[in-house]
Design an enzyme around this catalytic site. Structure first.
Site: not given
Length: 387
Positions: A196, A346
């Site tokens: 989470c 990325c």
């Protein structure tokens, strides 16, 4: 209906009858069911998002003894979804905070505090003192440990899971239906399912799933209704739809005969990290988009390194980042010098993991990979995306 799990306790005094009067009027419930709840002993594993919803609901239903097992403390990022904790509880034990929440609501509810990390060594002894266990933990080693301990003890397990906008609830009980391992025989590979902390969670989802878990406890204890045996309820908050997923016992599954090293089983043990280092790849902890955003907003030193191709960076990049394509980095190029830890990113977080490991191999101590890449960061901080 199933047979009630708990024998009824003594007759309730007038004040308790008045307190639970709305439940006593329910068809098929009555005082006998309430006395069963009063006599019930329920262990709740985890005092976080699910635990802080389940425990008050159990106390409000009239469960007489609630054990809470957790070793964590309250942090600021917990408060939106862990509503049993408040600002005054920051830095305090979650177990103590949650126990005081119960005491403020019903001083007659007995809360047993387990300030400890659950292990294969201590959980069986703890579980001996309870009728059933509720798993609201947030990691796979604890989930499999709790399931296996409950299985060996022959006690029912009510489990729940939450991530992003989705939640699940189910029951495992040996001899009464399939178990958690029949649904999830082996844990996912490390990093395959984000926590989470990294993946995020809708705060109200904790309340929805926690309420469903508490309801299953009440049904098991009293024998009313049809418990979630052999069925999993899946809830999608975005569509407000629930789905029931039936499942069966795996006929040729290995029998659970003892408790094992669950961190090793789930691939998160220290030995695994050492093995990774031995073959030239150093484990790199991911960093969430929310934490990167928090550091940027707080003007903390941070070096953002974009390892995508120039054509990708031309479309969008995180403001203030330095472009260093992965091929160049693997060829020996270094990020420009600067202050603060390095965060490599990325598009979705795959290439950045490889780049971060390479930088760690070269001796960069403070380096992490942006979980979910620029794709996830743009979803939480679009104003910091340069196009």
């Amino acid at each position: 209906m199933t047979e009630p799990l708990v024998e009824p306790g003594p007759a309730l005094p007038p004040a308790r009858l008045a307190r639970f009067s709305r439940q006593l009027m329910l068809p098929g419930f009555g005082e006998l069911a309430q006395r069963r709840l009063q006599a019930a002993r329920v262990l709740v594993v985890g005092a976080g998002g699910l635990g802080s919803a389940v425990v008050p609901a159990l106390a409000g239903s009239g469960v007489g003894t609630i054990g809470i097992a957790d070793f964590d403390t309250v942090e600021l990022s917990n408060l939106p979804r862990q509503l049993s904790h408040g600002v005054a509880d920051l830095g305090r034990s979650k177990v103590d905070s949650l126990a005081e929440t119960v005491a403020a609501s019903d001083p007659e509810c007995r809360v047993v505090r387990h300030h400890e990390r659950l292990t294969s060594a201590n959980l069986p002894g703890i579980l001996d003192e309870y009728d059933l266990v509720v798993d609201g933990s947030d990691n796979f080693p604890t989930r499999y440990l709790t399931n296996d301990a409950a299985h060996l003890a022959g006690k029912p397990l009510v489990w729940g899971a939450i991530l992003r906008y989705h939640g699940q609830v189910g029951i495992a009980w040996r001899g009464h239906g399939p178990g958690y391992r029949d649904l999830f025989p082996v844990p996912p590979a490390p990093g395959e399912v984000p926590s989470c902390e990294l993946g995020g969670v809708l705060p109200s989802l904790c309340l929805v799933i926690g309420a469903l878990m508490a309801t299953e406890v009440v049904k098991l204890v009293t024998g009313v209704g049809r418990p979630l045996l052999g069925r999993v309820v899946s809830y999608d908050a975005l569509s407000a739809r629930t789905r029931e997923i039936p499942y069966s016992v795996i006929a040729d599954a290995d029998e659970i005969t003892s408790l094992i090293d669950y961190e090793l089983f789930c691939g998160v043990d220290g030995a695994s990290a050492a093995d990774a280092a031995a073959d030239g790849t150093l484990a790199v902890a991911p960093i969430s988009a929310a934490e990167v955003l928090q550091r940027i907003r707080a003007d903390q030193p941070l070096r953002l390194v974009d390892v995508r191709e120039p054509s990708e960076a031309a479309l969008r990049r995180i403001d203030g980042s330095t472009l260093l394509p992965l091929a160049e980095l693997l060829g020996g190029a270094e990020p420009p010098p600067g202050d603060g830890p390095i965060v490599v990113y990325c598009e979705v977080g795959i290439r950045s993991q490889r780049a971060a490991r390479e930088l760690r191999r070269r001796g960069h101590a403070e380096v992490s990979s942006l979980d979910g890449g620029i794709e996830r960061f743009a979803a939480v901080a679009d104003d910091l995306i340069a196009r």
